[in-house]
Scaffold this motif. Structure first.
Motif, PDB file in Angstrom:
ATOM      1  N   CYS A   1      28.559  44.008  30.288  1.00 27.95           N
ATOM      2  CA  CYS A   1      28.132  44.582  31.558  1.00 27.95           C
ATOM      3  C   CYS A   1      27.809  46.074  31.407  1.00 27.95           C
ATOM      4  O   CYS A   1      27.112  46.630  32.254  1.00 27.95           O
ATOM      5  CB  CYS A   1      29.205  44.390  32.613  1.00 27.95           C
ATOM      6  SG  CYS A   1      29.548  42.665  33.070  1.00 27.95           S
ATOM      7  N   GLN A  34      26.308  39.899  38.960  1.00 28.11           N
ATOM      8  CA  GLN A  34      26.621  38.593  38.376  1.00 28.11           C
ATOM      9  C   GLN A  34      27.486  38.747  37.134  1.00 28.11           C
ATOM     10  O   GLN A  34      28.416  37.969  36.915  1.00 28.11           O
ATOM     11  CB  GLN A  34      25.342  37.826  38.059  1.00 28.11           C
ATOM     12  CG  GLN A  34      24.631  37.340  39.294  1.00 28.11           C
ATOM     13  CD  GLN A  34      23.285  36.704  38.990  1.00 28.11           C
ATOM     14  OE1 GLN A  34      22.641  37.004  37.994  1.00 28.11           O
ATOM     15  NE2 GLN A  34      22.848  35.842  39.883  1.00 28.11           N
ATOM     16  N   CYS A  35      27.207  39.738  36.331  1.00 28.52           N
ATOM     17  CA  CYS A  35      27.981  39.984  35.121  1.00 28.52           C
ATOM     18  C   CYS A  35      29.427  40.327  35.473  1.00 28.52           C
ATOM     19  O   CYS A  35      30.368  39.783  34.891  1.00 28.52           O
ATOM     20  CB  CYS A  35      27.347  41.103  34.304  1.00 28.52           C
ATOM     21  SG  CYS A  35      28.197  41.427  32.752  1.00 28.52           S
ATOM     22  N   SER A  38      31.282  37.333  36.787  1.00 23.90           N
ATOM     23  CA  SER A  38      31.585  36.419  35.681  1.00 23.90           C
ATOM     24  C   SER A  38      32.742  36.906  34.827  1.00 23.90           C
ATOM     25  O   SER A  38      33.492  36.101  34.279  1.00 23.90           O
ATOM     26  CB  SER A  38      30.350  36.225  34.794  1.00 23.90           C
ATOM     27  OG  SER A  38      29.357  35.546  35.508  1.00 23.90           O
ATOM     28  N   GLU A  39      32.890  38.211  34.701  1.00 25.93           N
ATOM     29  CA  GLU A  39      34.000  38.753  33.921  1.00 25.93           C
ATOM     30  C   GLU A  39      35.324  38.666  34.670  1.00 25.93           C
ATOM     31  O   GLU A  39      36.356  38.388  34.080  1.00 25.93           O
ATOM     32  CB  GLU A  39      33.724  40.207  33.517  1.00 25.93           C
ATOM     33  CG  GLU A  39      32.746  40.313  32.383  1.00 25.93           C
ATOM     34  CD  GLU A  39      32.772  41.665  31.698  1.00 25.93           C
ATOM     35  OE1 GLU A  39      33.585  42.528  32.081  1.00 25.93           O
ATOM     36  OE2 GLU A  39      31.972  41.850  30.778  1.00 25.93           O
ATOM     37  N   CYS A  41      36.092  36.601  37.390  1.00 32.48           N
ATOM     38  CA  CYS A  41      36.437  35.222  37.774  1.00 32.48           C
ATOM     39  C   CYS A  41      35.562  34.243  36.989  1.00 32.48           C
ATOM     40  O   CYS A  41      34.703  33.557  37.565  1.00 32.48           O
ATOM     41  CB  CYS A  41      36.231  35.029  39.271  1.00 32.48           C
ATOM     42  SG  CYS A  41      37.190  36.129  40.318  1.00 32.48           S
ATOM     43  N   PRO A  42      35.748  34.147  35.676  1.00 34.13           N
ATOM     44  CA  PRO A  42      34.833  33.348  34.858  1.00 34.13           C
ATOM     45  C   PRO A  42      34.802  31.857  35.207  1.00 34.13           C
ATOM     46  O   PRO A  42      33.724  31.256  35.291  1.00 34.13           O
ATOM     47  CB  PRO A  42      35.315  33.574  33.429  1.00 34.13           C
ATOM     48  CG  PRO A  42      36.712  34.068  33.569  1.00 34.13           C
ATOM     49  CD  PRO A  42      36.796  34.763  34.887  1.00 34.13           C
ATOM     50  N   THR A  43      35.942  31.257  35.425  1.00 32.34           N
ATOM     51  CA  THR A  43      35.991  29.822  35.710  1.00 32.34           C
ATOM     52  C   THR A  43      35.315  29.513  37.039  1.00 32.34           C
ATOM     53  O   THR A  43      34.484  28.594  37.136  1.00 32.34           O
ATOM     54  CB  THR A  43      37.450  29.332  35.726  1.00 32.34           C
ATOM     55  OG1 THR A  43      38.041  29.636  34.461  1.00 32.34           O
ATOM     56  CG2 THR A  43      37.542  27.852  35.988  1.00 32.34           C
ATOM     57  N   SER A  45      33.205  31.398  38.747  1.00 32.18           N
ATOM     58  CA  SER A  45      31.789  31.755  38.701  1.00 32.18           C
ATOM     59  C   SER A  45      30.973  30.656  38.013  1.00 32.18           C
ATOM     60  O   SER A  45      29.899  30.274  38.493  1.00 32.18           O
ATOM     61  CB  SER A  45      31.618  33.081  37.958  1.00 32.18           C
ATOM     62  OG  SER A  45      30.268  33.415  37.831  1.00 32.18           O
ATOM     63  N   ASN A  46      31.489  30.145  36.925  1.00 26.45           N
ATOM     64  CA  ASN A  46      30.812  29.071  36.204  1.00 26.45           C
ATOM     65  C   ASN A  46      30.723  27.809  37.065  1.00 26.45           C
ATOM     66  O   ASN A  46      29.701  27.125  37.071  1.00 26.45           O
ATOM     67  CB  ASN A  46      31.530  28.775  34.889  1.00 26.45           C
ATOM     68  CG  ASN A  46      30.750  27.830  34.023  1.00 26.45           C
ATOM     69  OD1 ASN A  46      29.551  28.003  33.828  1.00 26.45           O
ATOM     70  ND2 ASN A  46      31.424  26.823  33.491  1.00 26.45           N
TER      71      ASN A  46
END
Length: 81
Positions: A1, A34-35, A38-39, A41-43, A45-46
């Motif tokens: 990021c 978005q980056c 994703s960092e 809350c990765p799960t 967000s995916n």
């Protein structure tokens, strides 16, 4: 990021505040957001990306809504008061 943050900062330095800056920096702003999501809350967000990317059955729409709620809850844990 970090690279996106630097690029967005450069965009803001180069272009005066206003609609022109908003338009010119919009993609970088969205990409950085978005980056960061994703960092943090990765799960979650995916899950939103995969379940909400296209229309589908009622089950998929329900799963999409649930994933969005989970992401919102995750992000709220990181907001300062």
């Amino acid at each position: 990021c970090d690279r996106l943050h630097r690029a967005l900062s450069d965009c803001h330095r180069r272009i005066a505040a206003g609609p022109s800056r908003d338009a010119a920096c919009r993609f970088l702003n969205r990409s950085l957001a978005q980056c960061l999501v994703s960092e943090v809350c990765p799960t979650e967000s995916n899950a939103v990306r995969s379940l909400c990317s296209s229309a589908g059955t009622a089950v998929k729409r329900r799963q999409c809504r649930e994933a969005q709620i989970s992401l919102s809850a995750c992000l709220s844990r990181f907001q300062s008061e």
